[in-house]
Design a protein around this motif. Sequence first.
Motif, PDB file in Angstrom:
ATOM      1  N   LYS A 150     -22.636 -13.110  71.639  1.00 25.97           N
ATOM      2  CA  LYS A 150     -21.219 -13.495  71.488  1.00 25.97           C
ATOM      3  C   LYS A 150     -20.518 -12.610  70.459  1.00 25.97           C
ATOM      4  O   LYS A 150     -19.391 -12.164  70.679  1.00 25.97           O
ATOM      5  N   ASP A 151     -21.195 -12.334  69.341  1.00 27.55           N
ATOM      6  CA  ASP A 151     -20.594 -11.463  68.318  1.00 27.55           C
ATOM      7  C   ASP A 151     -20.414 -10.043  68.831  1.00 27.55           C
ATOM      8  O   ASP A 151     -19.432  -9.375  68.490  1.00 27.55           O
ATOM      9  N   TRP A 152     -21.369  -9.583  69.661  1.00 30.12           N
ATOM     10  CA  TRP A 152     -21.185  -8.244  70.268  1.00 30.12           C
ATOM     11  C   TRP A 152     -19.964  -8.231  71.184  1.00 30.12           C
ATOM     12  O   TRP A 152     -19.174  -7.279  71.153  1.00 30.12           O
ATOM     13  N   CYS A 153     -19.800  -9.274  71.977  1.00 31.41           N
ATOM     14  CA  CYS A 153     -18.628  -9.364  72.868  1.00 31.41           C
ATOM     15  C   CYS A 153     -17.337  -9.328  72.054  1.00 31.41           C
ATOM     16  O   CYS A 153     -16.383  -8.622  72.403  1.00 31.41           O
ATOM     17  N   LYS A 154     -17.321 -10.099  70.953  1.00 26.38           N
ATOM     18  CA  LYS A 154     -16.123 -10.157  70.125  1.00 26.38           C
ATOM     19  C   LYS A 154     -15.831  -8.802  69.482  1.00 26.38           C
ATOM     20  O   LYS A 154     -14.696  -8.340  69.472  1.00 26.38           O
ATOM     21  N   ARG A 155     -16.877  -8.156  68.958  1.00 27.08           N
ATOM     22  CA  ARG A 155     -16.696  -6.854  68.311  1.00 27.08           C
ATOM     23  C   ARG A 155     -16.216  -5.804  69.304  1.00 27.08           C
ATOM     24  O   ARG A 155     -15.284  -5.040  69.031  1.00 27.08           O
ATOM     25  N   THR A 156     -16.839  -5.774  70.481  1.00 22.07           N
ATOM     26  CA  THR A 156     -16.463  -4.791  71.499  1.00 22.07           C
ATOM     27  C   THR A 156     -15.051  -5.039  71.999  1.00 22.07           C
ATOM     28  O   THR A 156     -14.277  -4.100  72.222  1.00 22.07           O
ATOM     29  N   PHE A 157     -14.709  -6.324  72.171  1.00 22.68           N
ATOM     30  CA  PHE A 157     -13.358  -6.661  72.635  1.00 22.68           C
ATOM     31  C   PHE A 157     -12.302  -6.208  71.625  1.00 22.68           C
ATOM     32  O   PHE A 157     -11.273  -5.638  72.001  1.00 22.68           O
ATOM     33  N   LYS A 158     -12.559  -6.441  70.346  1.00 22.24           N
ATOM     34  CA  LYS A 158     -11.620  -5.993  69.312  1.00 22.24           C
ATOM     35  C   LYS A 158     -11.426  -4.487  69.357  1.00 22.24           C
ATOM     36  O   LYS A 158     -10.302  -3.981  69.217  1.00 22.24           O
ATOM     37  N   LYS A 159     -12.525  -3.768  69.550  1.00 25.54           N
ATOM     38  CA  LYS A 159     -12.435  -2.303  69.603  1.00 25.54           C
ATOM     39  C   LYS A 159     -11.604  -1.846  70.799  1.00 25.54           C
ATOM     40  O   LYS A 159     -10.774  -0.941  70.691  1.00 25.54           O
ATOM     41  N   ILE A 160     -11.814  -2.495  71.954  1.00 27.96           N
ATOM     42  CA  ILE A 160     -11.038  -2.127  73.153  1.00 27.96           C
ATOM     43  C   ILE A 160      -9.562  -2.414  72.940  1.00 27.96           C
ATOM     44  O   ILE A 160      -8.698  -1.609  73.308  1.00 27.96           O
ATOM     45  N   ILE A 161      -9.249  -3.574  72.329  1.00 23.67           N
ATOM     46  CA  ILE A 161      -7.848  -3.916  72.067  1.00 23.67           C
ATOM     47  C   ILE A 161      -7.213  -2.874  71.151  1.00 23.67           C
ATOM     48  O   ILE A 161      -6.066  -2.448  71.356  1.00 23.67           O
TER      49      ILE A 161
END
Length: 636
Positions: A150-161
């Motif tokens: 879940k933390d990887w998803c959140k971190r990756t999503f922030k980077k994409i945004i």
Amino acid sequence: MDLIELCNEAKIECCRATRDLRNCGRYVQHVLNSCGHASLCAECCQRYDVCPVCRTSIPNNGTRVRLRLYNKCIEAGLISKQDDDRFQEKQDSREHVMADIERLYSLFDVALENNLVSLICHYVSDVCMDDNAVSSDPVLAFLLDEVVVKDWCKRTFKKIIHDLHEIYRHDLETLQSELSLLQMLALQLTGISNVLEVMDSSFKETFSGQLHDLHHLLENTLKAKQHLDVMIWCTRHQFLENVQSRFSNSALWSLHVQERKSAAVNRSWPEFPSNLVDSARSSGFTLFIEQALSNLGMEQSYMDGSKEEVDITFLQDENSPLLFHSKIDEANKNGCYPFKNLRAATDVLFLHGTSDMVVCKHAIFLYYLFDRHWTLPDGEWKYLVDDFAASFGVTRHSQLESFVFYLLDDHTFPALQEASHLLPEIAGSETHPKIAQVLLERQCPDVALTILRCAGHDGFCTYANSEHDAPQCVSLGEAVTAVRVRIECGLLTESFIYQRLHCLKAKEKESRHESYLAFSSSSKPECWMYQVEILVTEICYLCIRRNLVDRMIELPWNSDEERYLHKCLFDHACQNPSTIYGSLLMVFYVQRYRYMEAYRVDRNLQSLEQNVLGTVDEDVASRIISISQWRAELVV
């Protein structure tokens, strides 16, 4: 490989060979072929004959070691060598734990970037959800936990945004040059949403009370993906900069929409002197576009945006409205429909509201395109609608439906003609009930009746698939519209049968849910007697308006219905004693051989007439006296 081995591959390992009474401690890039342990560095593995961990013999013939998966990715250029060097410099034990997590994230990144997101999904279902996947090593135990994913998803999503924000800030030419990157980011957002959906379905039963953050992240990921897809489409079409709009500027367009709203409010429909609540009448003041936008929950989304940990409104253009209102109003001229431009339309629709309303959002976007270009030659703009429908899987039926909604909102006669031509093609069981209402208000009752019949409403109620299920009655507002349409088309008897059957089904439904009704205060206004009152009163006043009362009183009204017929006709006689409708109420009872009730009506009317004769002019008094004498002869 077994996916649980990803944890071991992600861990930073140091050489365990003994040198000068202490461990070698060098960074290990290889695993032993004999047992699979990353326990010896490249130099020590040549000097040792057994693994320091499990004491397994290391054969002298053949290749003794192979690169670890993480190092293979570095060798292939999938992971930066600088990251690996940075991890090796970590000294503190806590820093080592964070480095292990970062290395696992790097492996997930490689999977995401190379269309192998299914690997991460299987890691969730096969490792994180496996009760046997445990370890006494605290680092490994943490890497086996779903929080890591879940933390990887959140971190990756922030980077994409963040990456999208940087791209969106540039001009159109730069956006077009970055189309391939935008498409890659769209695939990555799809991958993250797939992982989150697997986590949601896997943890729903076990961690039902701890899924709020996960749902929130999934919702934002889906909205960002939907927004990016439309941004890619807009970029391909240069944000319609080279496609002429039928409005020379946004102010003129806004003025035209305000005229439509005013026309909807001012549509001529009789306001009957009744205190009854008529939901159908008030909804006629709302345009289709207003209803669609209000269904998205836009206002609440704007209010809640700043509270989110990952705020996707960060992607919004600076010229997009800071607050959007679904209702079209002069006071909100800059914050309601029509959108200022195509970018504002994309931001408002796809960064706000809920992601599961994406079909509705696509329909509103098509509505916007129709509004922007209709009346121009088809060759100049129709290809845009076709390409949008093809790109987002919008069916021809949905495409025509959006077009019809726009045409019925447009107050001009050519738009009404075009809508009347298209409606039979799209009418069906799912046809929006407001369509018939708007056609009725725009003086097209025959077209409205055709739509009701094409929609299969001649049976008056729809039934569930199972023969054991209760009949599903249409809403009271839809029933009122159906009654009005039939009377306006001269079908008084059919209108009477419709209200009778509708109320019988409502009564049957109420009896099936009697226990529920006893405890639900909100159900009281929709009880079947209330519906009888509404529909019978509607028929009475419509017949008065169309001078059909003499035909109406011949219909076989039952005792429940006639009390409201009596009230309606008598109230009308009280308000205007010079009309004949009070006397026709007396005729209603005479026709049924109920002479005592007819006599009472006559006495009440005589008393009323005596009270008003001295207050009206001579012509009105003459009419009242003439009606009274005619009624007196009937009494005799």
